[in-house]
Design an enzyme around this catalytic site. Structure first.
Site, PDB file in Angstrom:
ATOM      1  CG  HIS A   1      -9.740   4.405   3.516  1.00  0.00           C
ATOM      2  ND1 HIS A   1      -8.554   5.081   3.622  1.00  0.00           N
ATOM      3  CD2 HIS A   1     -10.455   4.756   4.623  1.00  0.00           C
ATOM      4  CE1 HIS A   1      -8.539   5.808   4.728  1.00  0.00           C
ATOM      5  NE2 HIS A   1      -9.697   5.633   5.357  1.00  0.00           N
TER       6      HIS A   1
ATOM      7  CE  LYS B   1      -7.766   2.075  -0.552  1.00  0.00           C
ATOM      8  NZ  LYS B   1      -6.645   2.993  -0.295  1.00  0.00           N
TER       9      LYS B   1
ATOM     10  CG  ASP C   1      -1.705   4.629   4.014  1.00  0.00           C
ATOM     11  OD1 ASP C   1      -1.692   5.125   2.863  1.00  0.00           O
ATOM     12  OD2 ASP C   1      -2.598   4.878   4.844  1.00  0.00           O
TER      13      ASP C   1
ATOM     14  CG  HIS D   1      -0.722   7.086  -0.850  1.00  0.00           C
ATOM     15  ND1 HIS D   1      -1.942   7.312  -1.460  1.00  0.00           N
ATOM     16  CD2 HIS D   1      -0.985   6.370   0.259  1.00  0.00           C
ATOM     17  CE1 HIS D   1      -2.905   6.759  -0.724  1.00  0.00           C
ATOM     18  NE2 HIS D   1      -2.353   6.175   0.317  1.00  0.00           N
TER      19      HIS D   1
ATOM     20  CG  HIS E   1      -5.040   1.967   5.852  1.00  0.00           C
ATOM     21  ND1 HIS E   1      -6.367   1.977   6.221  1.00  0.00           N
ATOM     22  CD2 HIS E   1      -4.971   2.682   4.714  1.00  0.00           C
ATOM     23  CE1 HIS E   1      -7.046   2.666   5.336  1.00  0.00           C
ATOM     24  NE2 HIS E   1      -6.223   3.101   4.411  1.00  0.00           N
TER      25      HIS E   1
ATOM     26  CG  HIS F   1      -1.878   1.114   1.286  1.00  0.00           C
ATOM     27  ND1 HIS F   1      -3.208   0.926   1.606  1.00  0.00           N
ATOM     28  CD2 HIS F   1      -1.744   2.441   1.075  1.00  0.00           C
ATOM     29  CE1 HIS F   1      -3.838   2.083   1.581  1.00  0.00           C
ATOM     30  NE2 HIS F   1      -2.956   3.027   1.261  1.00  0.00           N
TER      31      HIS F   1
HETATM   32  O1  DOR Z   1      -3.410   9.344   6.001  1.00  0.00           O
HETATM   33  C1  DOR Z   1      -3.748   9.044   4.879  1.00  0.00           C
HETATM   34  N1  DOR Z   1      -3.200   9.615   3.781  1.00  0.00           N
HETATM   35  N2  DOR Z   1      -4.720   8.140   4.704  1.00  0.00           N
HETATM   36  C2  DOR Z   1      -5.246   7.875   3.498  1.00  0.00           C
HETATM   37  O2  DOR Z   1      -6.130   7.056   3.418  1.00  0.00           O
HETATM   38  C3  DOR Z   1      -4.792   8.604   2.305  1.00  0.00           C
HETATM   39  C4  DOR Z   1      -3.444   9.109   2.471  1.00  0.00           C
HETATM   40  C5  DOR Z   1      -3.066  10.150   1.430  1.00  0.00           C
HETATM   41  O3  DOR Z   1      -3.341   9.928   0.259  1.00  0.00           O
HETATM   42  O4  DOR Z   1      -2.475  11.155   1.802  1.00  0.00           O
HETATM   43 ZN    ZN Z   2      -3.400   4.986   1.628  1.00  0.00          ZN
END
Ligand code: DOR
Ligand code: ZN
Length: 335
Positions: A132, A95, A238, A14, A166, A12
């Site tokens: 999520h 997702k 995450d 970003h 998460h 997971h």
């Molecule tokens: O804390 C988070 N940041 N939780 C999420 O689900 C998304 C993520 C983000 O994209 O910044």
């Molecule tokens: Zn995330």
């Protein structure tokens, strides 16, 4: 002491886009691959957008062999749309974000019932669904409230590969044990911190994320499950970079940036608990078995030589503050 991992995966991640992608992609390159989140602006919704994003990731990785497991932002889909996604080599999963639940999720799903025909098809086609799982209730109860949704989905679609992303509570682990079709990811921060670390003293914006870190007994249960080698619990960082000025401000964005320190910190944690031999399962084998993945067998060796976490990662006009900024971690990657 050393730990050698084969094909560590971040289930997971970003990476963002543009300059932020160019800064963060190489900082994840010690992993052999990762599941890439689609919550860009606008979100990654079509196979064409997915392929173009995968190419931008490849460019940003600058040659590092990296298996990017791309996701599409869930919306109800026709069978033809699902087949087109499945025929896209880079595609891994959908997702699902409840509408408005977190960063860039405004276009998410307003009503879970709308998803059911699509989920039935996904179950038949073997397409995984990553969720999520938070309700719109009181912030500390959101995950617990969403467990009824997971339960309903696991009952109605017992063959659907459904990942509770998460997880932060002991209750989510109990559900994981009840339904063998479910799997879950857990982040580094939720193995290490509780809400006290975020807001018990002076507010620490770089530890603020969604879902919020919870109670000590939740953290203990998550850690015990990870160290104990739960076969359907996977590492998913995450890691969610935001520019420093969007974290250190009024209206702090949710997200903890952990990608560059995740493997050393996990090695330190597992070694400290005498569970070094369990790390391979947690960061790779469990997910490979559940999803049938075959990542490139890249090896990464971690050693108990300390590393200093930089106060800031900077580049391409971006600045991001990592978790444990400026601190010393007992382990590092052997170069
Ligand atoms: O804390 C988070 N940041 N939780 C999420 O689900 C998304 C993520 C983000 O994209 O910044
Ligand atoms: Zn995330």
């Amino acid at each position: 002491m050393e730990i050698t991992l084969t094909a560590p995966l971040d289930m997971h991640l970003h990476l963002r886009d543009g300059d932020m992608l160019r800064l963060t992609a190489p900082l994840s390159a010690d992993f052999a691959g990762a599941v890439i989140m689609p919550n860009l602006v606008p979100p990654v919704r079509t196979p064409e957008q997915l392929r173009a994003y995968a190419e931008r990731i490849d460019d940003a990785m600058d040659g590092a062999p990296f298996m990017r497991l791309m996701t599409l932002f869930f919306a109800p889909q026709s069978e033809a749309q699902l087949l087109a996604a499945q025929a896209t080599p880079e595609f891994f999963a959908y997702k699902l974000y409840p509408a408005g639940i977190t960063t860039n999720s405004e276009g998410g799903l307003a009503d879970m019932a709308q998803a059911e025909p699509t989920l039935r098809l996904m179950e038949e086609l073997g397409i995984p669904l990553l969720v999520h799982g938070e309700s719109h209730g009181f912030v500390l109860d959101r995950e617990a409230e969403f467990l009824t949704v997971y339960r309903t989905l696991a009952e109605r679609f017992p063959r659907l590969k459904l990942c509770m992303e998460h997880i932060t509570t002991a209750a989510a682990l109990q559900l994981l044990d009840e339904y063998p079709s479910l799997c879950a990811t857990v982040t580094l921060q939720h193995l290490l911190i509780t809400l006290d670390d975020v807001a018990g003293g002076a507010l620490r914006p770089h530890l603020f994320c969604k879902p919020l870190a919870k109670r000590p007994e939740d953290r203990e249960a998550l850690l015990a499950a990870a160290l104990g080698g739960h076969p359907r619990l996977f590492f998913g960082s995450d890691s969610a970079p935001h520019p420093r000025h969007k974290k250190e401000c009024c209206g702090c964005a949710a997200g903890v940036f952990t990608a560059p320190l995740a493997l050393p910190k996990l090695a330190e944690l597992f070694a400290a608990h005498g569970a070094a031999e369990r790390l391979q399962g947690f960061v790779s084998d469990n997910a490979c078995r559940y999803y049938g993945l075959q990542p490139p067998p890249r090896r990464v060796t971690l050693c108990d030589t300390p590393m200093q976490v930089p106060p800031l990662y900077r580049g391409y006009g971006q600045s991001v503050v990592p978790m444990a900024a400026g601190e010393c971690i007992g382990w590092s990657i052997k170069r």
